[in-house]
Each structure stands twice: as C-alpha cells, then as structure tokens.
Design an enzyme around this catalytic site. Structure first.
Site, PDB file in Angstrom:
ATOM      1  N   ASN A  47      -6.215 117.578  36.414  1.00 48.86           N
ATOM      2  CA  ASN A  47      -4.995 117.539  37.220  1.00 48.86           C
ATOM      3  C   ASN A  47      -4.928 118.691  38.220  1.00 48.86           C
ATOM      4  O   ASN A  47      -3.879 118.945  38.813  1.00 48.86           O
ATOM      5  CB  ASN A  47      -3.754 117.588  36.323  1.00 48.86           C
ATOM      6  CG  ASN A  47      -3.601 116.345  35.477  1.00 48.86           C
ATOM      7  OD1 ASN A  47      -3.971 115.251  35.897  1.00 48.86           O
ATOM      8  ND2 ASN A  47      -3.066 116.499  34.283  1.00 48.86           N
ATOM      9  N   HIS A 102       7.028 109.252  31.694  1.00 51.77           N
ATOM     10  CA  HIS A 102       6.198 110.008  30.758  1.00 51.77           C
ATOM     11  C   HIS A 102       6.873 110.144  29.393  1.00 51.77           C
ATOM     12  O   HIS A 102       8.101 110.129  29.274  1.00 51.77           O
ATOM     13  CB  HIS A 102       5.929 111.400  31.339  1.00 51.77           C
ATOM     14  CG  HIS A 102       4.902 112.180  30.603  1.00 51.77           C
ATOM     15  ND1 HIS A 102       5.219 113.095  29.629  1.00 51.77           N
ATOM     16  CD2 HIS A 102       3.546 112.179  30.697  1.00 51.77           C
ATOM     17  CE1 HIS A 102       4.103 113.641  29.162  1.00 51.77           C
ATOM     18  NE2 HIS A 102       3.080 113.105  29.785  1.00 51.77           N
ATOM     19  N   GLU A 131       9.597 109.164  37.539  1.00 50.61           N
ATOM     20  CA  GLU A 131       8.600 110.041  38.127  1.00 50.61           C
ATOM     21  C   GLU A 131       8.491 109.678  39.605  1.00 50.61           C
ATOM     22  O   GLU A 131       8.882 108.581  40.020  1.00 50.61           O
ATOM     23  CB  GLU A 131       7.241 109.852  37.445  1.00 50.61           C
ATOM     24  CG  GLU A 131       7.243 110.223  35.969  1.00 50.61           C
ATOM     25  CD  GLU A 131       5.904 109.971  35.293  1.00 50.61           C
ATOM     26  OE1 GLU A 131       4.872 110.439  35.819  1.00 50.61           O
ATOM     27  OE2 GLU A 131       5.899 109.311  34.238  1.00 50.61           O
ATOM     28  N   SER A 180       1.767 108.890  36.332  1.00 53.60           N
ATOM     29  CA  SER A 180       0.570 109.589  35.878  1.00 53.60           C
ATOM     30  C   SER A 180      -0.578 108.684  35.486  1.00 53.60           C
ATOM     31  O   SER A 180      -1.723 109.141  35.419  1.00 53.60           O
ATOM     32  CB  SER A 180       0.921 110.486  34.682  1.00 53.60           C
ATOM     33  OG  SER A 180       1.443 109.713  33.609  1.00 53.60           O
ATOM     34  N   ASP A 234      10.896 113.507  38.267  1.00 51.91           N
ATOM     35  CA  ASP A 234       9.823 114.389  37.826  1.00 51.91           C
ATOM     36  C   ASP A 234       8.681 114.307  38.841  1.00 51.91           C
ATOM     37  O   ASP A 234       8.058 113.261  39.012  1.00 51.91           O
ATOM     38  CB  ASP A 234       9.342 113.966  36.433  1.00 51.91           C
ATOM     39  CG  ASP A 234       8.369 114.963  35.827  1.00 51.91           C
ATOM     40  OD1 ASP A 234       7.607 115.581  36.589  1.00 51.91           O
ATOM     41  OD2 ASP A 234       8.361 115.116  34.595  1.00 51.91           O
ATOM     42  N   HIS A 239       3.173 115.252  39.183  1.00 54.82           N
ATOM     43  CA  HIS A 239       1.900 114.863  39.789  1.00 54.82           C
ATOM     44  C   HIS A 239       1.981 114.816  41.317  1.00 54.82           C
ATOM     45  O   HIS A 239       1.032 114.342  41.963  1.00 54.82           O
ATOM     46  CB  HIS A 239       1.448 113.513  39.237  1.00 54.82           C
ATOM     47  CG  HIS A 239       1.115 113.562  37.782  1.00 54.82           C
ATOM     48  ND1 HIS A 239      -0.105 113.957  37.307  1.00 54.82           N
ATOM     49  CD2 HIS A 239       1.878 113.297  36.687  1.00 54.82           C
ATOM     50  CE1 HIS A 239      -0.108 113.925  35.985  1.00 54.82           C
ATOM     51  NE2 HIS A 239       1.091 113.528  35.589  1.00 54.82           N
ATOM     52  N   LYS A 245      -0.454 121.767  37.259  1.00 57.08           N
ATOM     53  CA  LYS A 245      -1.359 120.758  37.814  1.00 57.08           C
ATOM     54  C   LYS A 245      -1.869 121.255  39.163  1.00 57.08           C
ATOM     55  O   LYS A 245      -2.748 122.102  39.203  1.00 57.08           O
ATOM     56  CB  LYS A 245      -0.654 119.411  37.863  1.00 57.08           C
ATOM     57  CG  LYS A 245      -0.332 118.891  36.448  1.00 57.08           C
ATOM     58  CD  LYS A 245       0.364 117.565  36.442  1.00 57.08           C
ATOM     59  CE  LYS A 245       0.508 117.008  35.030  1.00 57.08           C
ATOM     60  NZ  LYS A 245       1.325 117.845  34.122  1.00 57.08           N
TER      61      LYS A 245
END
Length: 390
Positions: free
Chosen positions: A46, A134, A178, A182, A208, A211, A242
């Site tokens: 990541n 997640h 998100e 992910s 979120d 990523h 990440k």
C-alpha cells in the site's frame, strides 16, 4: 474440558478449506521483497507513492532534527502527559490544508473507525453503510449500538430509497463509505453523497480516504479534493500508513466535533499516543505532499495501463478506477495456485479469498506503487498472459 482442542479444531477446519492465515517472514529491499530466498517485485504493497523506501527522504528528515530528535515514545495518552508539540503542529497543518476548522490524530485507521462512530451515534441514529466498507468500519458500526443498514455497493438509487424510507424516523443519519475501495479499487461518487446531505438535511457523511490520501488530487488530498467535496464531508478520515509511508490516522472535522471526540472517543482516551518521532515523520511527509505530483502522475499512468491490460485479456469486467487492480479469478484454489506461480516468477502477489471478498470473487489484488517502472509492469503483464495460455 480441553479448550485448546476447540481452537485447534477450528484451525484445522480453516486449513482444510485453504483459509488458515500465517504471518510471513519477509525481508524488504526497496520495492522488492525477499521470501524463502526468492527476490520478488512487491505487487501487494500500500506504499502507493513509493516513499517508504526513499533513503533521501529519510536522511533529510534525520538531518532536519540532527541531535534533537523527537521523543521515541509518548509514554501516555494525550489527555494525560502524552501530548507533544508535534501533534498540534500536524493537526494544525491538516486543518489548514483541508480548509477545515480542526483535525484530530489517532493511532491507526482501525482506531479511528472503531472509535468515531460509537462516539457520535446513538439510538436516535441510523447508519447507512456501503456494502463493501472495510471491516474496521463494520466493527465501529456494531460497537455504536445504533440501527444500521447496508446499501448495495455504490448503488445510489438504493441508498436514496433507504433515505426516503427512514429519514423521518431518526434524528440523524450517517452515511458511511470509503472513497477508494480496498479490494475492487473503484470509487464512491462523493458529490452524489453531498447532494443527498444537502437535500435531506439530517445527514452526516463519514468518508474513509485510507486508499486515496496522498495518491489522488492536485495537492494529494484524496478523492474529496478531486471531487470538490473537502468542505462538505463531516468526518473525513485518512491514514498515514499507506501512501504517506508512516503510521497513524486522522479525521478533519468541525471544531465542535473534535472537542466532542476528545471527550467521548474511547480508543483516543484510553490509548497511549503514537511516538512523537513517528508524528514528526508524518508531519515531514505531509508538508511535502503537494510536491509529489510527478509521482502521482506516474502512478496514474501505470494504473491505467494495468487496468486496460487486465480488462482486455481476461474475461471478467474491470471494476477498478485506481492503482488497486483486482485480477478476479473466482475459484479459491486456482487463485492460490496463481499467486504461488507468480511468486515463483518473481512477483510478490497474494491471494484474496472469502470472507475478505464475496464468494466466487477470489482474486489477486494487484497494488501498484510509484517507484515501479513501466517496463516492470509491462513485464509483469507479459508473464500473466503467458501463464494464462498454459
């Protein structure tokens, strides 16, 4: 009663279905990994901007502090004696860059997601979460004790129907998503969620950006920057572990909300804070974030190439819009065998299987980083196509 036998039996069942996890023994060498004497290009990291293995950045950071290094431990929670100037400096910078009133740091993204939602939700709250958020957000939702429903992944017609049905029955609704997912690497339509917030009135948005932060946006501020929503998201959560090559997490929010979390969020109140040395490293990298535009552009080119190649040469549709590119195989055993063969060919690829992903969607999760070259990605794709022919 032999309790250990119960646990051993459970482990045996996991082994029988090929889902027993074990911690790997790895040696990291820049963008390569050595395992069992084999050197492999790391296709599972990541570290999206490739900063974690940049010795020049490390030396610059150490030279900045010379012999006055920040403390190696906080020794306490921030509410006791564990608050240092580095925390305030990073929180101030985060708030300033995002154009928001406040920011608050946490030990990890998991701490953030299991702490914020239980603190701000109650029996008068309904949480509507994307089906593919997640596990840490699912845990936070469950800990909150609030009513919750999950809308079909990125299905905003379904979300709208749930809002119409339940909006009048709750004091507030929190939409949880998100920005970059992910496992599939696809993206949420944050502008549509903001439109729902403006239309219905009693909605809070929880996004979120784990990523996305660092890897997307002109200033590297994530998908909320790309989609013009930085000021419209109530809880804009991100991680440093990440693309930002450090450890910890943050939320940017209103000042009242920060004060409320400081008084009510259990993982914050009862955890020893991260070492100031670690916070100083996060601050050092975040200050430089706007200057990594060339890395983001290179990562985008690598990602576009790999997405197009996987989509063209393999039957399943390509969901990804990011540097996370799933090679969806479907069958569990075939996925494991493919990952092992790729490792034998010099690529550290890992199988992702249920329950992490839905049944029938086992895949190799390919994760690109900006320190890879285009030639390396082309060679990887050539290897993958040759394997498929055999």
């Amino acid at each position: 009663m032999n309790h250990l036998a119960d646990y051993a039996e459970h482990l045996a069942r996991l082994r029988d279905i090929g889902q027993c996890r074990a911690l790997p023994e790895l040696v990291h060498q820049g963008r390569y990994i050595e395992k069992d004497g084999r050197r492999m290009l790391n296709m599972s990291s990541n570290d999206y901007l490739g900063l974690a293995n940049d010795p020049a950045l490390q030396q610059e950071f150490l030279a900045k502090y010379a012999e006055k290094l920040p403390h190696f431990t906080s020794s306490s929670s921030r509410l006791l004696t564990g608050s240092f100037p580095e925390y305030q400096a990073l929180e101030s910078l985060l708030a300033q860059r995002f154009g928001r009133e406040s920011a608050l740091l946490f030990n990890s993204g998991y701490h953030a997601n299991i702490g914020i939602l239980p603190a701000v939700a109650d029996k008068k709250t309904l949480i509507l979460a994307d089906k593919l958020v997640h596990a840490s957000m699912i845990d936070g939702i469950r800990l909150s004790g609030a009513d919750f429903l999950r809308y079909r992944h990125n299905d905003y017609a379904h979300l709208e129907s749930l809002l119409n049905k339940h909006q009048a029955n709750y004091r507030r609704i929190i939409i949880v998503t998100e920005s970059v997912f992910s496992m599939d690497g696809d993206k949420a339509d944050l502008a549509q969620l903001v439109a729902f917030k403006q239309r219905f009135g009693n909605i809070l948005l929880y996004v979120d950006e784990a990523h996305a932060i660092g890897a997307y946006g002109e200033q590297g501020l994530g998908e909320a920057e790309v989609q013009g929503c930085l000021r419209d998201i109530d809880f804009l959560v991100g991680t440093f572990g990440k693309a930002l090559a450090s450890m910890g997490a943050y939320v940017v929010c209103d000042a009242v909300m920060k004060d409320y979390l400081v008084n009510t969020m259990r993982p914050l109140i009862f955890s020893t804070a991260l070492p100031p040395f670690n916070i100083a490293w996060s601050l050092f990298l975040f200050e430089k974030l706007p200057h990594f535009a060339a890395k983001r552009a290179h990562l985008a080119r690598l990602s576009e190439y790999l997405r197009a190649q996987i989509g063209t040469h393999f039957a399943r549709p390509m969901p990804s819009q990011s540097c996370i590119v799933p090679y969806i195989i479907g069958d569990n055993q075939k996925t494991v065998e493919t990952a092992l063969e790729l490792q034998r060919q010099g690529y550290y690829c890992l199988p992702i299987r249920p329950p992490t992903v839905p049944q029938g969607t086992s895949r190799i999760r390919l994760s690109l980083t900006a320190d890879m070259t285009m030639d390396e990605v082309v060679q990887f794709m050539d290897c993958l196509k040759q394997m498929a022919v055999k």
